[in-house]
Write a protein that holds these residues in place. Structure first.
Motif, PDB file in Angstrom:
ATOM      1  N   ILE A 270     -13.497  -3.516  28.870  1.00  6.04           N
ATOM      2  CA  ILE A 270     -13.964  -2.341  28.120  1.00  6.04           C
ATOM      3  C   ILE A 270     -13.697  -2.526  26.632  1.00  6.04           C
ATOM      4  N   VAL A 271     -12.501  -3.039  26.301  1.00  8.24           N
ATOM      5  CA  VAL A 271     -12.148  -3.270  24.897  1.00  8.24           C
ATOM      6  C   VAL A 271     -13.083  -4.301  24.272  1.00  8.24           C
ATOM      7  N   PHE A 272     -13.350  -5.376  25.015  1.00  6.42           N
ATOM      8  CA  PHE A 272     -14.221  -6.443  24.521  1.00  6.42           C
ATOM      9  C   PHE A 272     -15.627  -5.908  24.227  1.00  6.42           C
ATOM     10  N   LEU A 273     -16.196  -5.164  25.158  1.00  8.78           N
ATOM     11  CA  LEU A 273     -17.537  -4.621  24.974  1.00  8.78           C
ATOM     12  C   LEU A 273     -17.565  -3.591  23.835  1.00  8.78           C
ATOM     13  N   SER A 274     -16.517  -2.784  23.754  1.00 11.55           N
ATOM     14  CA  SER A 274     -16.433  -1.787  22.679  1.00 11.55           C
ATOM     15  C   SER A 274     -16.357  -2.459  21.315  1.00 11.55           C
ATOM     16  N   ALA A 275     -15.579  -3.551  21.249  1.00 16.21           N
ATOM     17  CA  ALA A 275     -15.416  -4.260  19.972  1.00 16.21           C
ATOM     18  C   ALA A 275     -16.741  -4.773  19.444  1.00 16.21           C
ATOM     19  N   ILE A 276     -17.585  -5.274  20.348  1.00 15.84           N
ATOM     20  CA  ILE A 276     -18.856  -5.864  19.927  1.00 15.84           C
ATOM     21  C   ILE A 276     -19.928  -4.806  19.697  1.00 15.84           C
ATOM     22  N   PHE A 277     -20.093  -3.902  20.661  1.00 13.74           N
ATOM     23  CA  PHE A 277     -21.235  -2.981  20.624  1.00 13.74           C
ATOM     24  C   PHE A 277     -20.946  -1.638  19.958  1.00 13.74           C
ATOM     25  N   VAL A 278     -19.663  -1.282  19.814  1.00 15.79           N
ATOM     26  CA  VAL A 278     -19.324   0.001  19.183  1.00 15.79           C
ATOM     27  C   VAL A 278     -18.671  -0.223  17.817  1.00 15.79           C
ATOM     28  N   PHE A 279     -17.643  -1.073  17.767  1.00 14.27           N
ATOM     29  CA  PHE A 279     -16.938  -1.305  16.513  1.00 14.27           C
ATOM     30  C   PHE A 279     -17.657  -2.313  15.617  1.00 14.27           C
ATOM     31  N   GLY A 280     -18.598  -3.063  16.197  1.00 14.56           N
ATOM     32  CA  GLY A 280     -19.390  -3.993  15.396  1.00 14.56           C
ATOM     33  C   GLY A 280     -18.622  -5.190  14.868  1.00 14.56           C
ATOM     34  N   GLU A 281     -17.620  -5.656  15.601  1.00 14.53           N
ATOM     35  CA  GLU A 281     -16.865  -6.825  15.154  1.00 14.53           C
ATOM     36  C   GLU A 281     -17.720  -8.090  15.348  1.00 14.53           C
ATOM     37  N   PRO A 282     -17.618  -9.036  14.411  1.00 18.79           N
ATOM     38  CA  PRO A 282     -18.404 -10.276  14.537  1.00 18.79           C
ATOM     39  C   PRO A 282     -17.932 -11.113  15.727  1.00 18.79           C
ATOM     40  N   PHE A 283     -18.878 -11.752  16.376  1.00 18.99           N
ATOM     41  CA  PHE A 283     -18.571 -12.561  17.562  1.00 18.99           C
ATOM     42  C   PHE A 283     -19.375 -13.853  17.455  1.00 18.99           C
ATOM     43  N   SER A 284     -18.685 -14.943  17.102  1.00 17.87           N
ATOM     44  CA  SER A 284     -19.351 -16.207  16.835  1.00 17.87           C
ATOM     45  C   SER A 284     -19.636 -16.981  18.123  1.00 17.87           C
ATOM     46  N   HIS A 285     -20.430 -18.043  17.973  1.00 21.87           N
ATOM     47  CA  HIS A 285     -20.735 -18.906  19.113  1.00 21.87           C
ATOM     48  C   HIS A 285     -19.467 -19.588  19.634  1.00 21.87           C
TER      49      HIS A 285
END
Length: 318
Positions: A273-288
């Motif tokens: 849940i934290v991982f998905l929230s970080a990317i799709f809600v908090f907008g944290e960058p997620f590199s390759h």
């Protein structure tokens, strides 16, 4: 040890006698307790984002202070204050409780700071790594031999950490601090001959002394958000107690009623849940590169989970 057995029976009896509709089984109640805990832990970053404008140490201090009355009320309801009195008068218990309290404070402080600083992805990685850290700690300190699947899983996790280290130019210290602090906390927590609810009360009671001192210092410096802040800030800090204590207590109850393998599978709910929230809600960058590292960790966890299920089936068959 007698106190621990008596405490465990008392907690379990209190849970079992609280029948749900249709006489809910222990397994179902345990699942609901544990699922509620993991869901609450999963959405905790949303609360921590709302207090990100406050220093992490101040938030942690209030998490501790306002957890004390909740834990005390629960102990009173279960009639387990006697265990706490025994622990407070036993030097070895006090020493071990101080050690576990220090570890959980390090964990909380790092987590609060990381979420507020935009490192939620790193925290998710830390709690994904944690089960594998537990395997390593068991092998080092308890002489438990790693099975081949477990060794492969640990190796994949090490590759992921190495990849992130090379990519970022430094160790993913947030993830490692969270994983190892919680791993050592669980390891030493098992040595406390006291139930989980009593142990939590003992820890926050010990931590309340330095926490009150820190809060007093912020008041003297005029930086206290509780005494000098807005009503909104006061409400947020008061909520720190329930946000901390409730999921821990629910987890303690659920762990008593569920099999170890079930809890082991459910522990991935919160970091996901934290991982998905970080990317799709908090907008944290997620590199390759991060994606490759997480893929290695997820593969490692899949192998570890498979080995755990296989072991559970063998034990059941025996």
């Amino acid at each position: 040890m007698t106190e621990q057995i008596a405490s465990n029976r008392a907690v379990t009896a209190a849970l079992v006698t609280t029948e749900g509709p249709g006489g809910m089984s222990d397994g179902k109640k345990g699942f609901i307790f544990a699922l509620s805990a993991y869901l609450l832990w999963g959405v905790l970053p949303f609360y921590l984002k709302s207090v990100a404008h406050m220093p992490a140490l101040e938030v942690v201090a209030h998490r501790i202070i306002w957890s004390v009355p909740i834990a005390a009320l629960l102990l009173w309801w279960l009639g387990l204050f006697g265990d706490l009195k025994v622990a407070l008068t036993t030097p070895r218990m006090l020493f071990m409780a101080m050690l576990t309290a220090s570890l959980i404070t390090l964990n909380w402080g790092t987590y609060v700071w990381a979420i507020g600083s935009g490192h939620a992805i790193d925290t998710a990685l830390g709690y994904y790594i944690n089960p594998l850290v537990n395997v390593v700690l068991g092998g080092i300190f308890l002489g438990e031999r790693l099975s081949k699947p477990q060794a492969v899983a640990v190796g994949l996790a090490a590759c992921a950490v190495l990849l992130l280290t090379v990519y970022s130019g430094g160790l993913p210290w947030i993830s490692l601090v969270l994983a190892f602090s919680f791993g050592f906390y669980g390891f030493f927590r098992k040595t406390l001959p006291i139930g989980p609810t009593q142990g939590f009360m003992l820890e926050v009671l010990l931590l309340s002394v330095p926490s009150l001192a820190f809060i007093a210092w912020t008041v003297s410096q005029g930086t206290s958000h509780f005494f000098n802040g807005s009503a909104h800030d006061v409400g947020l800090l008061l909520f720190a107690g329930p946000a901390t204590a409730v999921p821990l207590i629910l987890y303690a109850f659920g762990a008593k009623l569920l099999r170890y393998t079930t809890i082991g599978l459910m522990q991935y709910i919160a970091p996901t849940i934290v991982f998905l929230s970080a990317i799709f809600v908090f907008g944290e960058p997620f590199s390759h590169i991060q994606f490759i590292a997480f893929a290695l960790i997820w593969t490692a966890l899949a192998i570890y989970t498979w080995s755990m299920l296989q072991q559970a089936r063998k034990v059941k068959a025996a």
